[in-house]
Write an enzyme that holds these catalytic residues in place. Structure first.
Site, PDB file in Angstrom:
ATOM      1  N   GLY A 403       0.647  -1.221  -0.018  1.00  9.91           N
ATOM      2  CA  GLY A 403      -0.089  -0.325  -0.077  1.00  9.91           C
ATOM      3  C   GLY A 403       0.564   1.512  -0.076  1.00  9.91           C
ATOM      4  O   GLY A 403       2.095   1.450  -0.526  1.00  9.91           O
ATOM      5  N   PRO A 404       0.196   2.510   0.215  1.00 13.00           N
ATOM      6  CA  PRO A 404       0.698   3.829  -0.280  1.00 13.00           C
ATOM      7  C   PRO A 404       1.202   4.196   1.433  1.00 13.00           C
ATOM      8  O   PRO A 404       1.419   3.461   2.276  1.00 13.00           O
ATOM      9  CB  PRO A 404      -0.380   4.807  -0.172  1.00 13.00           C
ATOM     10  CG  PRO A 404      -1.511   3.339  -0.375  1.00 13.00           C
ATOM     11  CD  PRO A 404      -1.385   2.535  -0.701  1.00 13.00           C
ATOM     12  N   PRO A 405       2.965   4.853   1.268  1.00 15.48           N
ATOM     13  CA  PRO A 405       3.065   4.818   2.415  1.00 15.48           C
ATOM     14  C   PRO A 405       2.594   5.880   3.451  1.00 15.48           C
ATOM     15  O   PRO A 405       1.473   6.380   3.156  1.00 15.48           O
ATOM     16  CB  PRO A 405       4.143   5.885   1.798  1.00 15.48           C
ATOM     17  CG  PRO A 405       4.445   6.043   0.114  1.00 15.48           C
ATOM     18  CD  PRO A 405       2.624   5.618   0.066  1.00 15.48           C
ATOM     19  N   GLY A 406       2.584   5.485   4.336  1.00 17.62           N
ATOM     20  CA  GLY A 406       2.386   6.430   5.490  1.00 17.62           C
ATOM     21  C   GLY A 406       1.355   5.711   6.416  1.00 17.62           C
ATOM     22  O   GLY A 406       0.849   6.310   6.710  1.00 17.62           O
ATOM     23  N   GLY A 408       0.604   2.790   8.106  1.00 13.74           N
ATOM     24  CA  GLY A 408       0.899   2.898   8.978  1.00 13.74           C
ATOM     25  C   GLY A 408       1.348   0.287   8.812  1.00 13.74           C
ATOM     26  O   GLY A 408       0.451   0.098   9.657  1.00 13.74           O
ATOM     27  N   LYS A 409       2.000   0.835   7.914  1.00 15.17           N
ATOM     28  CA  LYS A 409       1.905  -0.829   7.389  1.00 15.17           C
ATOM     29  C   LYS A 409       3.418  -1.903   8.617  1.00 15.17           C
ATOM     30  O   LYS A 409       3.217  -2.594   9.086  1.00 15.17           O
ATOM     31  CB  LYS A 409       3.227  -1.300   6.169  1.00 15.17           C
ATOM     32  CG  LYS A 409       2.149  -0.192   5.049  1.00 15.17           C
ATOM     33  CD  LYS A 409       2.653  -0.936   3.319  1.00 15.17           C
ATOM     34  CE  LYS A 409       3.559  -0.482   3.227  1.00 15.17           C
ATOM     35  NZ  LYS A 409       3.603   1.064   2.950  1.00 15.17           N
ATOM     36  N   THR A 410       3.932  -1.220   8.422  1.00 18.20           N
ATOM     37  CA  THR A 410       5.724  -1.361   9.551  1.00 18.20           C
ATOM     38  C   THR A 410       4.538  -0.977  10.721  1.00 18.20           C
ATOM     39  O   THR A 410       5.348  -2.318  11.561  1.00 18.20           O
ATOM     40  CB  THR A 410       6.647   0.010   9.246  1.00 18.20           C
ATOM     41  OG1 THR A 410       6.980   0.033   8.098  1.00 18.20           O
ATOM     42  CG2 THR A 410       7.790  -1.009  10.096  1.00 18.20           C
ATOM     43  N   SER A 726      -6.397   3.108 -17.348  1.00 19.38           N
ATOM     44  CA  SER A 726      -8.017   3.190 -16.404  1.00 19.38           C
ATOM     45  C   SER A 726      -7.877   4.208 -17.304  1.00 19.38           C
ATOM     46  O   SER A 726      -9.624   5.220 -16.403  1.00 19.38           O
ATOM     47  CB  SER A 726      -7.387   3.011 -15.232  1.00 19.38           C
ATOM     48  OG  SER A 726      -6.370   4.202 -15.249  1.00 19.38           O
ATOM     49  N   LYS A 769      -8.439   5.372  -5.990  1.00 19.04           N
ATOM     50  CA  LYS A 769      -9.200   6.811  -6.214  1.00 19.04           C
ATOM     51  C   LYS A 769     -10.648   7.126  -6.216  1.00 19.04           C
ATOM     52  O   LYS A 769     -10.746   8.505  -6.144  1.00 19.04           O
ATOM     53  CB  LYS A 769      -9.321   5.685  -7.997  1.00 19.04           C
ATOM     54  CG  LYS A 769      -8.646   4.940  -8.665  1.00 19.04           C
ATOM     55  CD  LYS A 769      -8.670   4.372 -10.206  1.00 19.04           C
ATOM     56  CE  LYS A 769      -7.323   4.033 -10.415  1.00 19.04           C
ATOM     57  NZ  LYS A 769      -7.814   3.173 -12.384  1.00 19.04           N
TER      58      LYS A 769
END
Length: 819
Positions: A403-406, A408-410, A726, A769
């Protein structure tokens, strides 16, 4: 402390300039291994007698970096700067006279007039030599001192107006004669104390009879600071020069004597070390006879091994290694290699694990407390715990949060470790380019270590930690190996129970480790590695989610970080919404966190100044602190005209809106595309134009206009590369609007791929989107009917106020879009 370093090329019998130049060229310029260019004395017959020489008022100037040229002394220099090369070349073509001055700071690469000393020496260029490596070497002799009165030109080289300084008469009294004799004696003593100075140097000193030349020669060859040499050059009185030179020589003589004492002491210590070595060898023989060598270390290791829980092959390897260690002496190089390897075997938690917490309610509470939303991931973790609770054992899944940065993946990985009750390890893979970082080095190499996976397992002392492989999509690859290929074994549940580390030289079971990888874009992950991962897509946050995250996590965190934890004030939801909409445009919450930090710093300043704060932060306060809004939701005020349509795009940073502009001009029916578009996007534009040409009458478009007018399609922000299918329906809508003169319905966005038959196909990244469209103030969205299932997965509260149109053909799109 300065050091006296003679750099000489003088031989008895070389008594004139021609012979000396031939000797220099033969001995130095034809040798590839020459480490220095020497400062050289000339025959006294070639000293500074300037009778009949007419020195000009203006001279080209070259700066010297690390030395000072004295009158009468010959010096070879390697010229590297373009200005200096031009100055030397021009001077050599003319009267061969050039002004030589020293730099004030030797570290200045491109000195200006203010960086040069004002007192220097006029020199005559004796020879200009092109070196084999392409450099230029100039041999020049100092003639007399000069002062730079003004710099006349600086380009293409320095040219200065100079005045020449008269040399004082050489004193004929006994005092000056004593000074000269002292200089000669001290220099001779230094030569005798310095083994690196050739013995011919003493002969040269004795053969110099001219006092002024002796002073200049010794001053130029002394390896002291350039500023001290410059001070000697600037002295007008010869007596003063001699006294200053004697002071520096005495300092150098003391250094040489001290150096000689240290050398003698070192030689004594070496003899002592040799004696100790022989005694150690004898002691080794005695210990071998008595059997008392390294017994304590071996016994300590054996004691640890008795209580160690490990597999049979590890115990066998330890027993073999400990027997080898017993036969080795601690002073041998291989002793530390074997000892460190056995120490790793003892430290690794072979069969040692922590007890998992199978309380599903507790796990859900921990996950909900640490992270808002993310239901899919939380359900997957709870499913894993449920199976463990029922079965007691299972191979850990290899999860990958994409997913995109920021978003909360980590931090989610750390929360999972907390919920499960396991140790947490984070392994950053961003920029990793050496395979040995994963598999380790061969233990026989100097400085060898195990791979980072085993290092972290050794550190946490458990075989079942939660290990975060952060930024797995940013692993590098070069001549040292491919870490992605090394990770194939680590992340394959069928193979990682026999992971082989080059340093350990044994198989280690990684199947109990819960690996969680994070990535921004799975396209950058090697296909074979991606096949081993269970991809869980994380989309960006809606505004409502960001408000909740800010209230629950970000605001308390920033209050504590800025010392405001005990101060009571409130940031209402409307204010948070204003910050999110007007000052951030991102999928995650990192920028929101930074904006909240700015507000907290302002609050901390007010509180530290006045001792009190307003109870509530208002929108006016936010604008005062953060400035005017950076983003506006109403993007249609200036673009609602025929030929402009709004598309929706997905990037690894999240979703975004995309304007497509179409404009007609006189031409031959050509299609012109700009905006840094990729091949797929260009093909979509060509498909859209072909469809309109085939069905022009159906959409009330003049066929002649389609075939004769040139249409230019542009996507703004041309510096940003764009690609993907798209934008197909958006391009077709923009073209149809331009050809028909009908505007596109305001506040309408769309996304979908098209075919030549006019069908609309589904695309990905729908949640990102849709959230981007809502952030931009869109009210309606057109997309393929097959994407309706993606809309149903979004929380209804997050898309409140948006109207969706699900279509199957382009006819439906144009009927909805054009007004």
């Amino acid at each position: 402390m300065p050091r006296f370093k003679w750099q000489l090329c003088h031989s008895v019998g070389i008594n004139n300039l021609t012979n000396w130049l031939m000797f220099f060229e033969k001995e130095f310029l034809q040798q590839d291994d020459s480490d220095f260019l020497p400062i050289l004395p000339m025959n006294e017959a070639d000293d500074t007698t300037d009778d009949g020489v007419d020195f000009p008022e203006q001279l080209p100037v070259i700066p010297l970096r690390n030395t000072v040229l004295f009158p009468g002394v010959v010096i070879p220099i390697t010229v590297g700067r373009d200005k200096s090369i031009k100055a030397v070349t021009e001077a050599y073509k003319g009267d061969k006279l050039i002004a030589v001055v020293s730099q004030k700071d030797s570290n200045t690469e491109d000195p200006g007039p203010e960086d040069l000393e004002t007192i220097g020496t006029v020199a005559r260029i004796l020879k200009l030599i092109k070196m084999p490596d392409g450099g230029t070497t100039v041999i020049m002799q100092g003639r007399r001192r000069l002062r730079i009165d003004a710099m006349v030109a600086t380009d293409p080289y320095f040219v200065a107006r100079v005045s020449y300084l008269a040399e004082s008469e050489v004193p004929q009294d006994q005092t000056f004669a004593a000074h000269v004799s002292t200089i000669r004696e001290i220099a001779t003593q230094i030569i005798e104390l310095s083994p690196n100075i050739p013995s011919e140097a003493a002969i040269i000193l004795k053969s110099i009879e001219n006092p002024s030349f002796l002073i200049h020669f010794v001053s130029g060859n002394m390896n002291t600071d350039v500023r001290e040499k410059q001070q000697i050059l600037q002295m007008d009185d010869m007596q003063q020069r001699a006294e200053e030179l004697i002071r520096l020589l005495n300092r150098e003589l003391q250094f040489a004597q001290l150096k000689d004492q240290v050398h003698a002491k070192t030689r004594t210590e070496i003899d002592k070390q040799q004696r100790e070595y022989f005694l150690q060898q004898q002691l080794k023989s005695i210990k071998e006879e008595l059997g008392t060598d390294n017994v304590a270390e071996v016994n300590e290791m054996r004691k640890k091994a008795e209580t160690k829980q490990w597999p049979d092959h590890a115990r066998a390897a330890f027993d073999k290694g400990i027997e080898k260690l017993e036969r080795m002496h601690p002073s041998t190089p291989d002793y530390s290699v074997v000892y460190n390897h056995l120490d790793l075997l003892l430290d690794l938690p072979w069969n040692e694990t922590t007890n998992d917490n199978y309380d599903l309610k507790h796990a859900r509470q921990v996950l909900d407390a640490d992270h808002y939303g993310m239901k899919k991931i939380k359900e997957r973790i709870l499913e894993y715990l449920a199976v463990l609770k029922l079965k007691g054992d299972m191979k850990s899944p290899i999860l990958c949060f994409a997913g995109p940065p920021g978003i909360g993946k980590t931090s989610l990985g750390k929360s999972i470790a907390h919920a499960v009750g396991r140790q947490y390890v984070r392994l950053s893979l961003g920029g990793l380019h050496d395979e040995s970082e994963i598999r380790g080095h061969r233990k026989t190499y100097i400085g060898a270590m195990p791979g980072r996976i085993l290092q972290n397992i050794r550190k946490v002392k458990t075989s079942n930690p939660v290990m975060i492989l952060d930024e797995i999509d940013k692993v590098g690859k070069d001549f040292r190996g491919d870490p992605s290929s090394a990770l194939l074994e680590v992340l394959d549940p069928e193979q990682n129970n026999t992971f082989y580390d080059n340093y350990l030289e044994l198989e280690y079971d990684l199947s109990k480790v819960l690996f969680i990888a994070t990535a921004n874009s799975i396209q950058n992950i090697q296909p074979a590695l991606r096949d081993r991962l269970e991809i869980i897509d994380l989309s960006g946050y809606a505004i409502e989610e960001k408000i909740e995250i800010a209230k629950r996590h970000l605001v308390p965190k920033q209050q504590e970080a800025h010392g405001l934890k005990s101060v009571s004030f409130k940031i209402p939801d409307k204010v948070l919404e204003k910050i999110i909409e007007s000052h951030t445009r991102e999928s995650g919450v990192r920028e929101l966190d930074r904006q909240l930090a700015s507000i907290m710093r302002h609050q901390a300043k007010d509180y530290a100044t006045t001792g009190k704060l307003k109870k509530t932060v208002t929108v006016v306060d936010v604008q005062k602190i953060l400035g005017v809004p950076r983003y506006t939701a109403d993007v249609y005020k200036a673009v609602n005209q025929p030929g402009v349509a709004v598309g929706l795009a997905w990037t690894y940073m999240g979703g975004d809106i995309l304007f497509i502009e179409a404009l007609l001009s006189e031409g031959k029916g050509d299609l012109k595309l700009t905006g840094n578009l990729g091949d797929v996007m260009k093909e979509s534009a060509s498909t859209a134009l072909s469809y309109l040409r085939a069905y022009a009458r159906k959409f009330d478009i003049d066929p002649d206009m389609v075939t004769k007018k040139t249409i230019h399609v542009h996507v703004p922000e041309g510096a940003v590369p764009k690609d993907g299918p798209s934008a197909g329906i958006t391009m077709l809508t923009a073209m149809a609007s331009a050809f028909s003169g009908r505007k596109v319905k305001p506040y309408l966005a769309m996304t979908g791929e098209i075919t030549l038959r006019g069908q609309v196909l589904p695309v990905g990244g729908i949640k990102e989107k849709v959230l981007a469209a809502k952030r931009a103030g869109m009210k309606e969205i057109i997309m393929c009917w097959q994407n309706e299932k993606d809309i149903n997965e979004i929380e209804p509260d997050y898309i409140k106020g948006l109207q969706f149109h699900f279509v199957k053909s382009m006819s439906q799109v144009l009927d909805l879009a054009l007004v």
